[in-house]
Enzyme design. Structure first.
Site, mmCIF file in Angstrom:
data_model
loop_
_atom_site.group_PDB
_atom_site.id
_atom_site.type_symbol
_atom_site.label_atom_id
_atom_site.label_comp_id
_atom_site.label_asym_id
_atom_site.label_seq_id
_atom_site.Cartn_x
_atom_site.Cartn_y
_atom_site.Cartn_z
ATOM 1 N N GLU A 75 11.092 13.722 -1.463
ATOM 2 C CA GLU A 75 9.860 13.500 -2.426
ATOM 3 C C GLU A 75 9.822 14.428 -3.541
ATOM 4 O OE1 GLU A 75 8.595 11.182 -1.153
ATOM 5 O OE2 GLU A 75 7.854 11.293 1.155
ATOM 6 N N TYR A 121 -17.589 22.716 3.092
ATOM 7 C CA TYR A 121 -16.198 23.195 2.902
ATOM 8 C C TYR A 121 -15.288 22.049 2.326
ATOM 9 C CZ TYR A 121 -16.048 27.971 2.606
ATOM 10 O OH TYR A 121 -16.212 29.318 2.086
#
Ligand code: 13P
Length: 212
Positions: A75, A121
């Site tokens: 990746e 959050y």
């Protein structure tokens, strides 16, 4: 080797161990990178994030050309595409953490907003997530797809695969991907029941007090 690179190598090893200790990385899944002045440091392919060796991390230049270390993560190009898309970011974390992967595997999920703004959050650390279709791990087309995501978003969810999150620092990227994973867990706990998400005023208030 510059002091910056020595520190970056240590940070990646510590982060890999912490993510594994918290149950967010398993087997040889996931990869971590940090951007340097002359390229990126990325975890080697098929390595366990819990037992990384600082001296064996892979260095690539910004074109993806191998510089040193073990063979790079498959990746690596996805990480490079993330930095091209968001030059302000200096660390990328990709995990196969269970709750995020579960959400990424739901059939009827909104790709433009796969996890709603349930908590402050989540909004502050992650923001709006972009989900991408399924690609074979390591497919160069995945890097192209990452490059095309709105640069305002730093959290991407790969269908049937997992999250890719970038941040100003490795600590920021980790805080964001952990928040994403916990919110994915909450989303699944809510089990499709009607959810009271944060409303437009509450989102504007968060953006005002906690600008990204
Ligand atoms: P690498 O071992 O090549 O880094 O691949 C692991 C992974 O998470 C693939 O998506």
């Amino acid at each position: 080797m510059t002091p910056e690179e020595i520190t970056a190598r240590e940070q990646i090893v510590i982060a890999g161990a912490a993510l594994t200790a918290r149950g967010l990385a398993h087997g040889t899944a996931g990869n971590i990178s940090i951007r340097l002045d002359d390229g990126i440091l990325v975890t080697p392919t098929n390595s366990s994030l819990g037992t990384l060796d600082a001296a064996r991390l892979t260095k690539l230049d910004f074109n993806g050309t191998y510089v040193s270390g073990d063979l790079p993560s498959k990746e690596g190009f996805m990480h490079l595409a993330s930095y091209q898309r968001r030059p302000q970011d200096s660390a990328v974390v990709h995990l196969h953490c269970s709750h995020s992967v579960a959400v990424s595997s739901l059939a009827d999920i909104d790709a433009d907003n796969p996890i709603p703004p349930i908590t402050p959050y989540f909004v502050m650390r992650v923001g709006k997530v972009q989900m991408l279709p399924y690609f074979r791990p390591g497919d160069r087309a995945l890097a192209d797809a990452i490059a095309s995501v709105d640069p305002a978003r730093h959290a991407v969810l790969l269908a049937n695969h997992g999250p890719v999150v970038s941040g100003h620092s490795l600590n920021n990227s980790i805080a964001a991907i952990e928040e994403l994973e916990e919110t994915a867990k909450l989303f699944l706990l809510l089990g499709g029941r009607a959810v009271r998400t944060l409303n437009a005023d509450q989102l504007a208030d968060l953006a005002h007090h906690f600008p990204s």
